[in-house]
Design an enzyme around this catalytic site. Sequence first.
Site, PDB file in Angstrom:
ATOM      1  N   LYS A  60       0.805  -1.370   6.304  1.00  0.00           N
ATOM      2  CA  LYS A  60       0.941  -0.838   4.802  1.00  0.00           C
ATOM      3  C   LYS A  60       0.792   0.672   4.801  1.00  0.00           C
ATOM      4  O   LYS A  60       1.248   1.014   3.714  1.00  0.00           O
ATOM      5  CB  LYS A  60      -0.241  -1.740   4.090  1.00  0.00           C
ATOM      6  CG  LYS A  60      -0.365  -3.253   4.025  1.00  0.00           C
ATOM      7  CD  LYS A  60      -1.614  -3.620   3.193  1.00  0.00           C
ATOM      8  CE  LYS A  60      -1.614  -5.257   3.489  1.00  0.00           C
ATOM      9  NZ  LYS A  60      -2.826  -5.732   2.867  1.00  0.00           N
ATOM     10  N   GLY A  61       0.038   1.239   5.913  1.00  0.00           N
ATOM     11  CA  GLY A  61      -0.278   2.500   5.732  1.00  0.00           C
ATOM     12  C   GLY A  61       0.625   3.482   5.621  1.00  0.00           C
ATOM     13  O   GLY A  61       0.307   4.538   4.947  1.00  0.00           O
ATOM     14  N   GLU A 116       6.218   6.182   9.775  1.00  0.00           N
ATOM     15  CA  GLU A 116       4.759   5.728  10.467  1.00  0.00           C
ATOM     16  C   GLU A 116       3.684   6.499   9.558  1.00  0.00           C
ATOM     17  O   GLU A 116       4.041   7.577   9.304  1.00  0.00           O
ATOM     18  CB  GLU A 116       4.367   5.915  11.571  1.00  0.00           C
ATOM     19  CG  GLU A 116       4.318   4.631  12.575  1.00  0.00           C
ATOM     20  CD  GLU A 116       3.223   3.639  12.264  1.00  0.00           C
ATOM     21  OE1 GLU A 116       2.915   3.658  11.049  1.00  0.00           O
ATOM     22  OE2 GLU A 116       2.700   3.003  13.141  1.00  0.00           O
ATOM     23  N   ASP A 117       2.541   5.939   9.212  1.00  0.00           N
ATOM     24  CA  ASP A 117       1.484   6.862   8.859  1.00  0.00           C
ATOM     25  C   ASP A 117       0.886   7.661   9.689  1.00  0.00           C
ATOM     26  O   ASP A 117       0.636   8.892   9.632  1.00  0.00           O
ATOM     27  CB  ASP A 117       0.275   5.932   7.978  1.00  0.00           C
ATOM     28  CG  ASP A 117      -0.067   4.960   8.929  1.00  0.00           C
ATOM     29  OD1 ASP A 117       0.310   4.602  10.173  1.00  0.00           O
ATOM     30  OD2 ASP A 117      -0.979   4.008   8.415  1.00  0.00           O
ATOM     31  N   ASP A 120      -1.796   6.928  16.835  1.00  0.00           N
ATOM     32  CA  ASP A 120      -2.950   7.055  17.344  1.00  0.00           C
ATOM     33  C   ASP A 120      -3.183   6.975  19.062  1.00  0.00           C
ATOM     34  O   ASP A 120      -2.470   7.726  19.806  1.00  0.00           O
ATOM     35  CB  ASP A 120      -4.222   6.326  16.953  1.00  0.00           C
ATOM     36  CG  ASP A 120      -5.494   6.396  17.431  1.00  0.00           C
ATOM     37  OD1 ASP A 120      -5.870   7.235  18.389  1.00  0.00           O
ATOM     38  OD2 ASP A 120      -6.404   5.522  17.050  1.00  0.00           O
ATOM     39  N   PHE A 169     -11.369   9.214  12.856  1.00  0.00           N
ATOM     40  CA  PHE A 169     -10.743   8.229  12.201  1.00  0.00           C
ATOM     41  C   PHE A 169     -10.770   8.557  10.657  1.00  0.00           C
ATOM     42  O   PHE A 169     -11.771   9.191   9.830  1.00  0.00           O
ATOM     43  CB  PHE A 169     -11.401   6.899  12.125  1.00  0.00           C
ATOM     44  CG  PHE A 169     -10.927   5.676  11.537  1.00  0.00           C
ATOM     45  CD1 PHE A 169     -10.010   4.964  12.554  1.00  0.00           C
ATOM     46  CD2 PHE A 169     -10.901   5.154  10.319  1.00  0.00           C
ATOM     47  CE1 PHE A 169      -9.233   4.017  12.171  1.00  0.00           C
ATOM     48  CE2 PHE A 169     -10.051   4.250   9.785  1.00  0.00           C
ATOM     49  CZ  PHE A 169      -9.324   3.611  10.625  1.00  0.00           C
ATOM     50  N   VAL A 170      -9.236   8.848  10.132  1.00  0.00           N
ATOM     51  CA  VAL A 170      -8.982   9.156   8.791  1.00  0.00           C
ATOM     52  C   VAL A 170      -8.799   8.222   7.759  1.00  0.00           C
ATOM     53  O   VAL A 170      -8.181   7.127   8.278  1.00  0.00           O
ATOM     54  CB  VAL A 170      -8.207  10.357   8.819  1.00  0.00           C
ATOM     55  CG1 VAL A 170      -8.866  11.546   9.711  1.00  0.00           C
ATOM     56  CG2 VAL A 170      -6.909   9.939   9.514  1.00  0.00           C
ATOM     57  N   ASP A 176      -6.384   3.493   5.407  1.00  0.00           N
ATOM     58  CA  ASP A 176      -7.419   2.465   5.006  1.00  0.00           C
ATOM     59  C   ASP A 176      -8.397   2.221   5.849  1.00  0.00           C
ATOM     60  O   ASP A 176      -8.284   2.310   7.157  1.00  0.00           O
ATOM     61  CB  ASP A 176      -7.203   1.054   4.254  1.00  0.00           C
ATOM     62  CG  ASP A 176      -6.514   0.236   5.604  1.00  0.00           C
ATOM     63  OD1 ASP A 176      -5.969   0.747   6.428  1.00  0.00           O
ATOM     64  OD2 ASP A 176      -7.057  -0.866   5.620  1.00  0.00           O
TER      65      ASP A 176
HETATM   66  P1  IMP Z   1      -1.940   3.099  17.726  1.00  0.00           P
HETATM   67  O1  IMP Z   1      -1.164   1.683  17.907  1.00  0.00           O
HETATM   68  O2  IMP Z   1      -3.332   3.398  18.165  1.00  0.00           O
HETATM   69  O3  IMP Z   1      -1.167   4.367  17.638  1.00  0.00           O
HETATM   70  O4  IMP Z   1      -2.411   2.939  15.828  1.00  0.00           O
HETATM   71  C1  IMP Z   1      -1.553   3.091  14.905  1.00  0.00           C
HETATM   72  C2  IMP Z   1      -1.912   2.406  13.741  1.00  0.00           C
HETATM   73  O5  IMP Z   1      -3.255   2.110  13.678  1.00  0.00           O
HETATM   74  C3  IMP Z   1      -1.541   2.987  12.482  1.00  0.00           C
HETATM   75  O6  IMP Z   1      -0.120   2.674  12.089  1.00  0.00           O
HETATM   76  C4  IMP Z   1      -2.670   2.809  11.552  1.00  0.00           C
HETATM   77  O7  IMP Z   1      -2.342   1.648  10.856  1.00  0.00           O
HETATM   78  C5  IMP Z   1      -3.815   2.460  12.534  1.00  0.00           C
HETATM   79  N1  IMP Z   1      -4.691   3.723  12.624  1.00  0.00           N
HETATM   80  C6  IMP Z   1      -4.763   4.705  13.781  1.00  0.00           C
HETATM   81  N2  IMP Z   1      -5.651   5.629  13.425  1.00  0.00           N
HETATM   82  C7  IMP Z   1      -6.226   5.441  12.227  1.00  0.00           C
HETATM   83  C8  IMP Z   1      -6.818   6.130  11.315  1.00  0.00           C
HETATM   84  O8  IMP Z   1      -7.478   7.357  11.717  1.00  0.00           O
HETATM   85  N3  IMP Z   1      -7.014   5.848  10.083  1.00  0.00           N
HETATM   86  C9  IMP Z   1      -6.335   4.815   9.617  1.00  0.00           C
HETATM   87  N4  IMP Z   1      -5.660   3.900  10.258  1.00  0.00           N
HETATM   88  C10 IMP Z   1      -5.400   4.262  11.731  1.00  0.00           C
END
Ligand code: IMP
Length: 196
Positions: A60-61, A116-117, A120, A169-170, A176
Site C-alpha cells: 500500500k505504501g 515503490e515507496d 530498504d 524507520f520512517v 505506515d
Molecule cells: P525491503 O524488502 O527491505 O526493501 O522493504 C521494502 C518494504 O518494506 C517497503 O515497500 C515498505 O513497505 C517497507 N519498509 C521498509 N522500510 C520502511 C520504513 O522505514 N517505513 C515504512 N515501511 C518500510
Amino acid sequence: MSGGARPGPERRPQSWVGVDPMLGSVVVTADEIARRVEELGAQITLDYAARPPLLVGVLKGAFVFLADLSRFIELPVEMDFMAVGSYGAATKTSGVVRIVKDLDLDLSGRDVIVVEDIVDSGLTLSYLRKSLLARGPASLAICTLLLKTGQQQASFDVDYVGFEIPPDFVVGYGLDVAERYRNLADLRVYVGGEPE
Ligand code: IMP
C-alpha cells in the site's frame, strides 16, 4: 482558482502530529517531496516520450507517491497495482516476500515502471523484479521515492530515486506502522518500538 500555491493536504497544519510521542524529526518535508516528485515526473516524461509507460504501484505504501507522480508525467500512462507483503506489522523485514494482490493487466510488450515507496533491504524489489520480468515486458524500470543508504542485501539497478535517506524507520506520505501515519504530509522518523 487563480494562481499561487498549489492546494493540497500538505498545506494544512496536521496539528495531531505534534502531540504524537511516536513521531520523531522530519526527514523530508512535504515541500521537498513535492518538488522532487515534480522533477521525477518531468524526467520520466522525457525518457518515455515515444512509449507511454504502464505504472505499477506497489501497495500500500506507494499509493500517495504514485498519485502525485502520475500527475506530473505528461503522457497517457496506464496504471495497475500489486500488493506484496514482507513486514506484517513489524518494523524489521522478515525476508519473506509474497504477492498478496496480483496485477490485472498483461505486461507482455509493455514499458513498465514499478513505483515503490522505499527500498530498504531490497528483497521486496528484487523478488518483484524477477517475477515481473518473467511476464515479458518490453522494458522494466524501477522508481522509488526513498532509498535507505547502505541497507541493500539484494543488488539491482534503481532507475529513479527520489531521496537517499539514513536507515531509520520512517513514516508518512504513504508509509505506515501497522496502517497508521500514511496520511502524514512530511516524512518523519518513527521513534516508537514494535507495534502491539
Ligand atoms: P525491503 O524488502 O527491505 O526493501 O522493504 C521494502 C518494504 O518494506 C517497503 O515497500 C515498505 O513497505 C517497507 N519498509 C521498509 N522500510 C520502511 C520504513 O522505514 N517505513 C515504512 N515501511 C518500510
